[in-house]
Design a protein around this motif. Structure first.
Motif, PDB file in Angstrom:
ATOM      1  N   GLU A 183       0.879  -1.218   0.033  1.00 38.51           N
ATOM      2  CA  GLU A 183       0.144   0.084   0.089  1.00 38.51           C
ATOM      3  C   GLU A 183       1.037   1.409   0.019  1.00 38.51           C
ATOM      4  N   LEU A 184       0.455   2.381  -0.616  1.00 36.75           N
ATOM      5  CA  LEU A 184       0.748   3.685  -0.453  1.00 36.75           C
ATOM      6  C   LEU A 184      -0.008   4.394   0.483  1.00 36.75           C
ATOM      7  N   VAL A 185       0.578   4.960   1.616  1.00 41.23           N
ATOM      8  CA  VAL A 185      -0.266   5.256   2.635  1.00 41.23           C
ATOM      9  C   VAL A 185       0.233   7.052   2.743  1.00 41.23           C
ATOM     10  N   TYR A 186      -0.850   7.722   2.711  1.00 45.24           N
ATOM     11  CA  TYR A 186      -0.598   9.331   3.060  1.00 45.24           C
ATOM     12  C   TYR A 186      -0.626   9.485   4.504  1.00 45.24           C
ATOM     13  N   SER A 187       0.415  10.063   5.049  1.00 46.14           N
ATOM     14  CA  SER A 187       0.301   9.990   6.830  1.00 46.14           C
ATOM     15  C   SER A 187       0.826  11.500   6.938  1.00 46.14           C
ATOM     16  N   SER A 188       0.153  12.174   8.019  1.00 49.77           N
ATOM     17  CA  SER A 188       0.577  13.528   8.358  1.00 49.77           C
ATOM     18  C   SER A 188      -0.070  13.564   9.755  1.00 49.77           C
ATOM     19  N   GLU A 189       0.161  14.569  10.704  1.00 50.62           N
ATOM     20  CA  GLU A 189      -0.235  14.821  12.189  1.00 50.62           C
ATOM     21  C   GLU A 189      -1.778  14.658  12.278  1.00 50.62           C
ATOM     22  N   THR A 190      -2.510  14.791  11.064  1.00 52.68           N
ATOM     23  CA  THR A 190      -4.100  15.136  11.416  1.00 52.68           C
ATOM     24  C   THR A 190      -4.620  13.839  10.140  1.00 52.68           C
ATOM     25  N   GLU A 191      -3.887  13.173   9.394  1.00 55.02           N
ATOM     26  CA  GLU A 191      -4.655  12.513   8.441  1.00 55.02           C
ATOM     27  C   GLU A 191      -3.690  11.220   7.862  1.00 55.02           C
ATOM     28  N   TYR A 192      -4.363  10.110   7.839  1.00 51.42           N
ATOM     29  CA  TYR A 192      -3.972   8.787   7.415  1.00 51.42           C
ATOM     30  C   TYR A 192      -4.963   8.070   6.516  1.00 51.42           C
ATOM     31  N   LYS A 193      -4.303   7.927   5.227  1.00 47.90           N
ATOM     32  CA  LYS A 193      -5.383   7.419   4.148  1.00 47.90           C
ATOM     33  C   LYS A 193      -4.307   6.432   3.301  1.00 47.90           C
ATOM     34  N   VAL A 194      -5.037   5.512   2.659  1.00 49.34           N
ATOM     35  CA  VAL A 194      -4.440   4.667   1.799  1.00 49.34           C
ATOM     36  C   VAL A 194      -4.665   5.483   0.338  1.00 49.34           C
ATOM     37  N   VAL A 195      -3.588   5.643  -0.355  1.00 52.27           N
ATOM     38  CA  VAL A 195      -3.745   6.619  -1.734  1.00 52.27           C
ATOM     39  C   VAL A 195      -3.317   5.426  -2.957  1.00 52.27           C
ATOM     40  N   GLY A 196      -2.797   4.399  -2.594  1.00 53.04           N
ATOM     41  CA  GLY A 196      -2.615   3.458  -3.680  1.00 53.04           C
ATOM     42  C   GLY A 196      -2.244   2.019  -3.186  1.00 53.04           C
ATOM     43  N   GLY A 197      -1.927   1.177  -4.194  1.00 49.76           N
ATOM     44  CA  GLY A 197      -1.415  -0.222  -3.833  1.00 49.76           C
ATOM     45  C   GLY A 197      -2.051  -1.216  -4.776  1.00 49.76           C
ATOM     46  N   THR A 198      -1.797  -2.575  -4.372  1.00 50.24           N
ATOM     47  CA  THR A 198      -2.360  -3.680  -5.367  1.00 50.24           C
ATOM     48  C   THR A 198      -3.771  -4.020  -4.745  1.00 50.24           C
ATOM     49  N   LYS A 199      -4.358  -4.817  -5.557  1.00 51.93           N
ATOM     50  CA  LYS A 199      -5.697  -5.201  -5.195  1.00 51.93           C
ATOM     51  C   LYS A 199      -5.569  -6.950  -5.428  1.00 51.93           C
ATOM     52  N   ASP A 200      -4.481  -7.312  -5.772  1.00 53.03           N
ATOM     53  CA  ASP A 200      -4.252  -8.823  -5.845  1.00 53.03           C
ATOM     54  C   ASP A 200      -3.408  -9.201  -4.772  1.00 53.03           C
ATOM     55  N   ILE A 201      -2.215  -9.905  -5.523  1.00 54.58           N
ATOM     56  CA  ILE A 201      -1.271 -10.428  -4.349  1.00 54.58           C
ATOM     57  C   ILE A 201      -0.294  -9.104  -4.291  1.00 54.58           C
ATOM     58  N   SER A 202       0.344  -9.519  -3.057  1.00 57.49           N
ATOM     59  CA  SER A 202       1.106  -8.268  -2.300  1.00 57.49           C
ATOM     60  C   SER A 202       2.516  -8.672  -2.635  1.00 57.49           C
ATOM     61  N   TYR A 203       3.526  -7.568  -2.681  1.00 57.30           N
ATOM     62  CA  TYR A 203       4.852  -7.648  -2.948  1.00 57.30           C
ATOM     63  C   TYR A 203       5.544  -8.800  -2.130  1.00 57.30           C
ATOM     64  N   GLY A 204       5.108  -8.742  -0.783  1.00 54.86           N
ATOM     65  CA  GLY A 204       5.655  -9.634   0.544  1.00 54.86           C
ATOM     66  C   GLY A 204       5.343 -11.033  -0.062  1.00 54.86           C
ATOM     67  N   GLN A 205       3.798 -11.401  -0.708  1.00 57.00           N
ATOM     68  CA  GLN A 205       3.512 -12.785  -0.954  1.00 57.00           C
ATOM     69  C   GLN A 205       4.521 -13.221  -2.207  1.00 57.00           C
ATOM     70  N   ILE A 206       4.609 -12.354  -3.166  1.00 56.15           N
ATOM     71  CA  ILE A 206       5.539 -12.744  -4.160  1.00 56.15           C
ATOM     72  C   ILE A 206       6.792 -13.132  -3.642  1.00 56.15           C
ATOM     73  N   LEU A 207       7.677 -12.142  -3.008  1.00 56.66           N
ATOM     74  CA  LEU A 207       9.056 -12.731  -2.364  1.00 56.66           C
ATOM     75  C   LEU A 207       8.692 -13.974  -1.540  1.00 56.66           C
ATOM     76  N   ASP A 208       7.781 -14.199  -0.865  1.00 52.20           N
ATOM     77  CA  ASP A 208       7.701 -15.422   0.234  1.00 52.20           C
ATOM     78  C   ASP A 208       7.699 -16.663  -0.891  1.00 52.20           C
ATOM     79  N   ARG A 209       6.619 -16.414  -1.698  1.00 48.94           N
ATOM     80  CA  ARG A 209       6.328 -17.669  -2.700  1.00 48.94           C
ATOM     81  C   ARG A 209       7.613 -17.821  -3.358  1.00 48.94           C
ATOM     82  N   THR A 210       8.161 -16.844  -3.729  1.00 47.94           N
ATOM     83  CA  THR A 210       9.437 -17.153  -4.660  1.00 47.94           C
ATOM     84  C   THR A 210      10.660 -17.922  -3.893  1.00 47.94           C
ATOM     85  N   GLY A 211      10.706 -17.351  -2.569  1.00 45.23           N
ATOM     86  CA  GLY A 211      11.755 -17.864  -1.665  1.00 45.23           C
ATOM     87  C   GLY A 211      11.357 -19.318  -1.343  1.00 45.23           C
TER      88      GLY A 211
END
Length: 195
Positions: free
Chosen positions: A145-173
């Motif tokens: 996920e891409l997360v916008y974070s500030s002192e007053t706000e926290y929201k997801v502004v992007g990312g994947t909707k299917d497999i995550s980067y970590g899952q790709i690394l773990d499965r490949t490993g």
């Protein structure tokens, strides 16, 4: 005067405890990876939760002997992300331990999320202050996920909707013969490469 903070995180694959002083200096950092059978690509939540309960006393014992009387704050990850409906049973081990310790020590209990912990850790040792508005890339086994974070706000502004980067690394490993989670092994392999 109590001036120290204890942090507890029982994420999907690591039991972690740490102690910091008010200046942010890390006084203790104890972690234990959860055990996943060779060739397996994960753990059931009930198995992970059980392992956290086995790990917490070992990790906390020395930390509490050294710093327990000086704790002012106990921070704990209570959920994966700071959004409504974010929940995983593994965090219940850390929550229970933190509540017991806060009641016993009189320390303030501070609840946070695993993702916010990653963002805070990434801001250490650089020019980014935690309150500065930034866009963070959170790459883990369960999210990209891409997360916008500030002192007053926290929201997801992007990312994947299917497999995550970590899952790709773990499965490949795992397919390459490394233990799960395989991120650190893949990192070592990548860093050892020389053209």
């Amino acid at each position: 005067m109590n001036r120290l903070s204890l942090g507890i995180d029982t994420s999907n694959y690591t039991t972690s405890v740490a102690v910091t002083d008010r200046d942010g200096n890390i006084l203790a950092d104890e972690r234990r990876l959860l055990k996943v059978k060779q060739g397996e690509k994960g753990l059931r939540q009930s198995d992970a939760l059980y392992q956290h309960w086995q790990n917490l006393p070992d990790l906390l014992e020395g930390v509490l002997k050294a710093y327990g009387k000086d704790l002012a704050v106990i921070a704990v990850s209570t959920r994966p992300r700071p959004v409504e409906g974010s929940y995983m049973p593994v965090f219940n081990a850390g929550i229970a331990a933190a509540r017991i310790l806060a009641a016993q020590t009189g320390a303030v209990l501070l609840e946070t999320s695993h993702q916010e912990g990653h963002i805070e850790a990434a801001s250490r040792g650089n020019a980014v202050a935690p309150a500065d508005p930034i866009i963070c890339a959170h790459l883990s086994g369960g999210t990209l996920e891409l997360v916008y974070s500030s002192e007053t706000e926290y929201k997801v502004v992007g990312g994947t909707k299917d497999i995550s980067y970590g899952q790709i690394l773990d499965r490949t490993g795992v397919d390459a013969g490394y233990e799960f989670p395989a991120g650190k092994s893949i990192d070592r392999l990548a860093c050892s490469f020389s053209p």
